[in-house]
Design an enzyme around this catalytic site. Structure first.
Site, short mmCIF file in Angstrom:
data_model
loop_
_atom_site.label_atom_id
_atom_site.label_comp_id
_atom_site.label_asym_id
_atom_site.label_seq_id
_atom_site.Cartn_x
_atom_site.Cartn_y
_atom_site.Cartn_z
N HIS A 166 0.83 -1.23 0.00
CA HIS A 166 0.00 0.00 0.00
C HIS A 166 0.86 1.26 0.00
O HIS A 166 0.43 2.31 0.47
CB HIS A 166 -0.95 0.04 1.20
CG HIS A 166 -1.71 -1.23 1.42
ND1 HIS A 166 -2.97 -1.44 0.91
CD2 HIS A 166 -1.37 -2.37 2.08
CE1 HIS A 166 -3.39 -2.66 1.27
NE2 HIS A 166 -2.43 -3.24 1.97
N SER A 287 14.88 22.30 -14.35
CA SER A 287 13.71 23.14 -14.57
C SER A 287 14.19 24.48 -15.10
O SER A 287 15.26 24.96 -14.71
CB SER A 287 12.96 23.33 -13.26
OG SER A 287 12.19 24.51 -13.32
N LYS A 293 15.79 21.96 -9.10
CA LYS A 293 15.06 20.76 -9.52
C LYS A 293 15.82 19.87 -10.49
O LYS A 293 16.59 20.33 -11.32
CB LYS A 293 13.72 21.16 -10.17
CG LYS A 293 12.75 21.69 -9.15
CD LYS A 293 11.34 21.66 -9.68
CE LYS A 293 10.81 20.26 -9.70
NZ LYS A 293 9.48 20.20 -10.30
N GLU A 300 9.21 9.38 -16.64
CA GLU A 300 7.83 9.80 -16.88
C GLU A 300 7.38 9.44 -18.30
O GLU A 300 6.25 9.01 -18.52
CB GLU A 300 7.68 11.30 -16.64
CG GLU A 300 7.86 11.68 -15.18
CD GLU A 300 7.98 13.18 -14.97
OE1 GLU A 300 7.22 13.71 -14.17
OE2 GLU A 300 8.83 13.82 -15.61
#
Ligand code: ARG
Length: 467
Positions: A166, A287, A293, A300
């Site tokens: 979970h 970024s 970042k 992705e």
């Protein structure tokens, strides 16, 4: 490259009078597949050479015609490969583009090539050959991905991390063990690839339009020449069947689903909050506005490609589901789905292999997280069963109280004092502290396939012998 607009209509109407006035622009647009099936040129030429050779061997065409055909086809192959070939949309597909060029090159002998075959078995052959080769490429790519995981697993057989259910901390495991879970998954994918190759290893050529042919062809000969185990056994099924494409797409969808789960874990692990891994610059981007970042873009995009690949599977299943036997033109829509899925899958596997090899494992962060969240609670319960003779359900209850006490004190289970633990159950001794550390927990799980480092090393060795 010319699109054939300058050609005269009549010279390109290979099927003769019925469309004598020529297909209008819309018909040409919807009918033509050359835009994508030109990808099959090498398979088409290989198939035609095998077919012509067999026709001559059987005395159906002369040796002279066969030689001209083979020579002409070889010329066409080099024309296409050197970018000189002019594909024409008027000529609809790769089969007719090549045949028309052959006629220009060698004259009337070209017309003999299509004896005892139809475009229906021809396209079934070309596409099967292509899918088979793609499956072989996929098998190799998966072997590379598995090898990357085996290396990381070996390196990190002792690196402790939290195991999750979970997405909540469950029990400590090793990073090596987690890597080996992916080896199992991609190993199953690779065996699906091998099964698909076996299933489709039959030659369609010679089924002709659907009924076979009266010419004395030798389908075993062409099957052998083209590297198949044998010919297909039912000519109607042969030209109706796209199972090989569906099997490719289902294998691709399951593999992509595995890649997507891995991508998701990489995305989670590389957040500052988890901090389990650092991706190399090669597979992440900065970024444009936030200098701190580092985004896991490649992961992705692998995750997103899965949507595309699953879409292709559903598209082709839907194309096929209502078709009466045998061939219908609907089946022309099989190729783009397979080509697109194949390209996406190859890229996704390559990107993942690179990421797995490149990523930095932050063992300190993994270990710190492994110890939090009372991850050794099951070890305490197991200890109570083993050492204090409690039934597991009672041990579970006692452990629950120990967790509640630790929570109340704001500490880990291993930080409770012996007195604290004895206040919950009198039979607890200081030996219990041996199992409350994450290392001890992990080392104790020696069941077959369990997370103990030595057990994981055995599984690595088993896979090394098979990869
Ligand atoms: N371009 C066609 C396809 O991809 C080739 C087969 C055409 N056969 C036919 N009977 N029209 O399916």
């Amino acid at each position: 490259m010319a699109d054939g607009n300058s050609e005269t209509k009549s010279s390109n109407q290979m099927w003769g009078g019925r469309f004598a006035s020529g297909p209008d622009a819309i018909m040409e647009e919807i009918n033509a597949s050359i835009g994508f099936d030109k990808k099959l040129y090498a398979q088409d030429i290989r198939g035609s050479i095998a077919h012509a050779t067999m026709l001559a061997h059987q005395g159906i065409i002369s040796a002279g015609d066969k030689d001209k055909i083979v020579h002409g086809l070889s010329t066409i192959l080099s024309e296409i490969e050197s970018g000189q070939f002019e594909f024409s949309r008027r000529l609809e597909d790769i089969h007719m583009n090549i045949e028309a060029r052959l006629a220009t090159l060698i004259g009337p002998s070209a017309g003999r090539l299509h004896t005892a075959r139809s475009r229906n078995d021809q396209v079934a052959l070309d596409f099967r050959l292509w899918v088979k080769e793609e499956l072989q490429r996929t098998e190799k790519a998966l072997t590379g991905l598995i090898a990357a995981f085996l290396d990381r697993a070996e390196e990190h057989a002792d690196t402790v991390m939290p195991g999750f259910t979970h997405l909540q901390t469950a029990q400590p495991v090793t990073f090596g063990h987690h890597c080996m879970a992916y080896v199992e998954m991609f190993g199953r994918d690779r065996s699906r690839v091998r099964h698909a190759i076996e299933h489709m290893d039959e030659s369609p050529i010679g089924a002709a339009a659907l009924a076979g042919t009266g010419f004395p062809i030798d389908r075993h000969m062409t099957a052998k020449a083209l590297g198949f185990a044998g010919p297909t056994r039912n000519s109607i099924d042969t030209v109706s069947d796209r199972d090989f494409a569906l099997e490719f797409l289902s294998m691709a969808s399951i593999t992509a689903t595995h890649l997507s789960r891995l991508a998701e874990e990489i995305v989670i692990w590389s957040t500052p909050q988890f901090g389990f891994i650092r991706l190399s610059d090669a597979f992440s981007t900065g970024s444009s506005i936030m200098p701190q970042k580092k985004n896991p873009d490649a992961a992705e995009l692998v995750r997103a490609k899965t949507g595309r690949i699953n879409g292709s599977l559903i598209a082709l299943l839907t194309v096929m589901k209502g078709l009466p036997l045998a061939y219908s033109k609907d089946m022309q829509e099989d190729k783009e789905q397979v080509f697109d899925a194949a390209e996406s899958l190859e890229l996704a596997i390559a990107a993942m292999t690179g990421m797995v090899r490149d990523m930095t494992i932050r063992a300190d962060r993994m270990k710190a997280a492994a110890g939090s969240g009372y991850s050794t609670a099951t070890d305490l319960a197991d200890w109570l069963v083993r050492e204090a003779g409690l039934p597991f359900r009672d041990a579970h209850h006692v452990t629950g109280r120990a967790v509640a006490l630790a929570e109340q004190k704001g500490c880990d289970l291993a930080d409770l004092s012996l007195a604290d633990l004895q206040s919950i159950h009198a039979d607890i001794t200081d030996k219990v502290f041996d199992v409350l550390t994450v290392e001890a927990s992990v080392a104790s799980r020696t069941s077959f396939g369990g997370t103990a480092p030595n057990e994981v090393r055995k599984q690595i060795a088993w896979w090394r012998a098979r990869n």
